[in-house]
Design a protein around this motif. Structure first.
Motif, short mmCIF file in Angstrom:
data_model
loop_
_atom_site.label_atom_id
_atom_site.label_comp_id
_atom_site.label_asym_id
_atom_site.label_seq_id
_atom_site.Cartn_x
_atom_site.Cartn_y
_atom_site.Cartn_z
N CYS A 1 16.23 -5.62 -4.01
CA CYS A 1 17.18 -6.73 -4.03
C CYS A 1 16.89 -7.67 -5.19
O CYS A 1 15.74 -7.84 -5.61
N ALA A 2 17.94 -8.31 -5.69
CA ALA A 2 17.82 -9.39 -6.67
C ALA A 2 16.99 -8.99 -7.90
O ALA A 2 16.20 -9.77 -8.40
N GLY A 3 17.18 -7.76 -8.36
CA GLY A 3 16.47 -7.32 -9.55
C GLY A 3 15.07 -6.80 -9.32
O GLY A 3 14.36 -6.47 -10.27
N VAL A 4 14.64 -6.70 -8.06
CA VAL A 4 13.31 -6.16 -7.75
C VAL A 4 13.37 -4.64 -7.84
O VAL A 4 14.26 -4.02 -7.27
N PRO A 5 12.45 -4.03 -8.57
CA PRO A 5 12.50 -2.56 -8.69
C PRO A 5 12.23 -1.87 -7.37
O PRO A 5 11.48 -2.37 -6.52
N LEU A 6 12.86 -0.71 -7.20
CA LEU A 6 12.62 0.11 -6.02
C LEU A 6 11.60 1.17 -6.41
O LEU A 6 11.90 2.09 -7.18
N THR A 7 10.40 1.05 -5.88
CA THR A 7 9.29 1.92 -6.32
C THR A 7 8.81 2.84 -5.20
O THR A 7 7.77 3.48 -5.34
N SER A 8 9.55 2.91 -4.11
CA SER A 8 9.24 3.83 -3.02
C SER A 8 10.56 4.25 -2.38
O SER A 8 11.58 3.58 -2.57
N PRO A 9 10.58 5.31 -1.61
CA PRO A 9 11.83 5.76 -0.97
C PRO A 9 12.12 5.02 0.32
O PRO A 9 12.67 5.58 1.27
N GLN A 10 11.74 3.74 0.37
CA GLN A 10 11.96 2.92 1.56
C GLN A 10 12.71 1.65 1.19
O GLN A 10 12.41 1.02 0.18
N LYS B 1 0.80 -1.22 0.00
CA LYS B 1 0.00 0.00 0.00
C LYS B 1 0.84 1.27 0.00
O LYS B 1 0.39 2.31 -0.47
N ASP B 2 2.06 1.19 0.55
CA ASP B 2 2.90 2.38 0.59
C ASP B 2 3.67 2.61 -0.70
O ASP B 2 4.52 3.49 -0.78
N GLY B 3 3.39 1.80 -1.72
CA GLY B 3 4.03 1.97 -3.03
C GLY B 3 5.24 1.10 -3.25
O GLY B 3 5.84 1.13 -4.32
N GLY B 4 5.63 0.31 -2.25
CA GLY B 4 6.79 -0.56 -2.38
C GLY B 4 6.50 -1.79 -3.22
O GLY B 4 5.33 -2.14 -3.47
N ASP C 1 18.15 6.43 -10.02
CA ASP C 1 17.12 7.08 -10.82
C ASP C 1 15.74 6.95 -10.17
O ASP C 1 14.95 7.91 -10.16
N SER C 2 15.47 5.78 -9.63
CA SER C 2 14.18 5.57 -8.97
C SER C 2 14.08 6.40 -7.69
O SER C 2 13.03 6.98 -7.39
N ILE C 3 15.18 6.43 -6.93
CA ILE C 3 15.17 7.17 -5.67
C ILE C 3 14.96 8.66 -5.91
O ILE C 3 14.24 9.34 -5.15
N MET C 4 15.55 9.18 -6.98
CA MET C 4 15.44 10.62 -7.26
C MET C 4 14.05 11.03 -7.73
O MET C 4 13.78 12.22 -7.89
N LYS C 5 13.16 10.07 -7.94
CA LYS C 5 11.76 10.40 -8.19
C LYS C 5 11.07 10.88 -6.91
O LYS C 5 9.94 11.38 -6.95
N PHE C 6 11.78 10.70 -5.78
CA PHE C 6 11.26 11.13 -4.48
C PHE C 6 12.28 12.10 -3.86
O PHE C 6 12.90 11.80 -2.83
N PRO C 7 12.47 13.26 -4.48
CA PRO C 7 13.56 14.16 -4.07
C PRO C 7 13.46 14.66 -2.64
O PRO C 7 14.48 15.05 -2.04
N ASP C 8 12.26 14.69 -2.08
CA ASP C 8 12.09 15.19 -0.72
C ASP C 8 12.31 14.12 0.35
O ASP C 8 12.26 14.41 1.54
N SER C 9 12.54 12.88 -0.08
CA SER C 9 12.72 11.79 0.87
C SER C 9 14.09 11.86 1.52
O SER C 9 15.06 12.36 0.92
N ARG C 10 14.19 11.33 2.73
CA ARG C 10 15.48 11.29 3.41
C ARG C 10 16.47 10.41 2.66
O ARG C 10 17.67 10.66 2.66
N LEU C 11 15.96 9.37 2.01
CA LEU C 11 16.83 8.49 1.24
C LEU C 11 17.49 9.26 0.10
O LEU C 11 18.72 9.18 -0.09
N ALA C 12 16.72 10.03 -0.64
CA ALA C 12 17.29 10.81 -1.75
C ALA C 12 18.25 11.87 -1.23
O ALA C 12 19.32 12.10 -1.83
N GLN C 13 17.93 12.50 -0.13
CA GLN C 13 18.77 13.55 0.42
C GLN C 13 20.08 13.02 1.00
O GLN C 13 21.03 13.78 1.17
N SER C 14 20.13 11.72 1.28
CA SER C 14 21.34 11.11 1.84
C SER C 14 22.31 10.64 0.77
O SER C 14 23.45 10.28 1.09
#
Length: 445
Positions: free
Chosen positions: A158-167, A90-93, A264-277
């Motif tokens: 992991c293992a080729g799974v796309p990262l679709t959320s900033p978590q 539900k959180d987009g992951g 590239d996926s992480i930068m779709k969430f520029p305000d996330s702490r993950l992107a900022q780190s």
């Protein structure tokens, strides 16, 4: 608290702890009127668990066992193929659920037992330690296997799974596994589910089983090389020169490379702490596991309200799984080695839970346990895990649990009382060959 401590072998090579209050479980037919304890079940149906591990002569200490697991070529050993399903939360992951055997290879009855697997720190269904158990587990019975089904839950990114959320994922975030178990239970409602966790995955599995308590959907669980007390073990891992430079930095390097694949996926969430780190993460020439966790995991390793943690110490203190063993309510077997360079604390005398059996082998390293069968080098851990699963699903009747109801709400699969969580099938991810190599990653950790 009381324990029956057995030192086994001559000289003693392994030790096991059992509760002083053994739980009695009914045996299945033809002895349905008789009961047994987990200790007796282990002795009768899992002889390899209590047999001494004898390392192959050229891997005579924990460092050699661990490094061989990480650097050895296992590409042609224990081949396993999977059908991947992408599961959206539900959180987009996105999670990658790898089912084996593939439907095109063999069709199994819906009631076939299913081993649900959690991999190690930055691994996946391709890891040699996963395949070492799943290859014989899913092999047909007429070929000497268990004939079971297995599903590897590949974590976000992991293992080729796309990262679709900033978590990302972490040692204490259990909701992703909870959603995977929910999906599998809904898809195969008549199949008994068996939990298997390796290293970090063993920590997540332990915490999940403890959190679920009497409502756990798993029949039994097996945790291999669980890190347990993360504060104590992190201090030992980072406080010794060899361990810090090889293992702590190796795991930190793995995690940084994993993140780099998803920039590239992480930068779709520029305000996330993950992107900022990311700038600080990639500005460092090298970093240890604790440094990565302090920079990334404490913020992006799970959902609120647990996350974010103040710092890595608070995260490790909360995530430690040894402190929740008392809440386990299903047959639970954990195996560690006494020379694991990454795990220096095993809670052998810290719980008197009748559902828990802890075993420590003399030797084996971290996710190694390489011994010799005939003239072939094999992982010792395979047989104990297979015997445990077969015993707990085929020999005893684990009490049926009153689990939460499953419903479909607005297209999401949810549990009663946990409507804030939910998942849905996001389609096929293709056929996955388990022998694939993750380039640039140190395997087996």
């Amino acid at each position: 608290m009381g324990f029956a401590l057995g030192k086994l072998g001559n000289p003693p090579l392994s030790k096991a702890s059992f509760s002083s209050r053994p739980v009695n479980l009914p045996l299945k037919q033809p002895a349905a009127s008789e009961n047994t304890s987990l200790c007796a079940l282990l002795e009768l149906h899992c002889p390899s668990v209590l047999s001494p591990f004898r390392p192959v002569w050229w891997l005579f200490n924990g460092h050699l066992q661990t490094l061989y697991a990480a650097l050895g070529d296992f590409s042609v050993v224990d081949p396993v193929a999977y059908d991947r399903r992408l599961l959206q939360t539900k959180d987009g992951g996105t999670l990658g659920l790898d089912f084996t055997p593939p439907a095109s290879d063999r069709v199994l009855p819906d009631e076939t037992p299913i081993i649900v697997v959690l991999h190690g720190l930055s691994g996946g269904s391709h890891e040699s330690y996963v395949r070492a158990i799943l290859a014989p587990a899913v092999m047909p019975t007429h070929q000497g296997g268990l004939g079971y089904r297995a599903v590897v839950v590949n974590s976000r990114g992991c293992a080729g799974v796309p990262l679709t959320s900033p978590q990302l994922y972490s040692s204490c975030h259990t909701d992703d596994f909870r959603q995977a178990v929910l999906y599998i239970s809904h898809r195969y409602p008549r199949a008994p589910l068996l939990g298997l966790g390796f290293s970090l995955g063993a920590n997540v599995l332990t915490r999940y089983v403890a959190e679920e308590g009497e409502e756990c959907r798993l029949v039994s669980a097996c945790a291999l090389a669980c890190p347990w007390n993360l504060v104590t073990n992190s201090a030992a891992l980072h406080g010794r020169l060899l361990n810090r430079n090889i293992y702590a930095k190796g795991m930190g390097r793995n995690l940084r490379r994993l993140v780099s694949r998803h920039v590239d996926s992480i930068m779709k969430f520029p305000d996330s702490r993950l992107a900022q780190s990311l700038p600080e993460l990639f500005s460092r020439k090298s970093l240890t596991l604790a440094q990565f966790d302090n920079l990334i995991t404490v913020h992006a390793g799970g959902t609120s309200p647990l996350f974010p943690f103040k710092d890595v110490h608070h995260y490790y203190t909360y995530a430690a799984s040894h402190q929740v063993l008392g809440d386990v309510r299903i047959p639970f077997l954990a195996i560690n080695s006494d020379d694991d360079p990454m795990v220096k604390h095993v809670p052998m005398y810290e719980t008197d839970n009748e559902w828990v059996i802890l075993v420590v082998t003399r030797g084996g390293g971290h996710m190694g346990w390489f011994g010799t069968t005939g003239n072939v080098t094999r992982r010792w851990m395979t047989q104990p895990a297979l015997e445990w699963f077969r015993a707990t699903v085929e020999k005893i009747d684990v009490p049926r649990r009153a689990v939460r109801n499953i419903r479909v709400v607005d297209g999401w699969l949810v549990e009663s009382g946990r409507e804030h969580l939910g998942c849905r099938d996001n389609g096929e991810g293709g056929r996955i060959e388990g022998r694939m190599i993750q380039k640039g990653m140190l395997a087996g950790l």
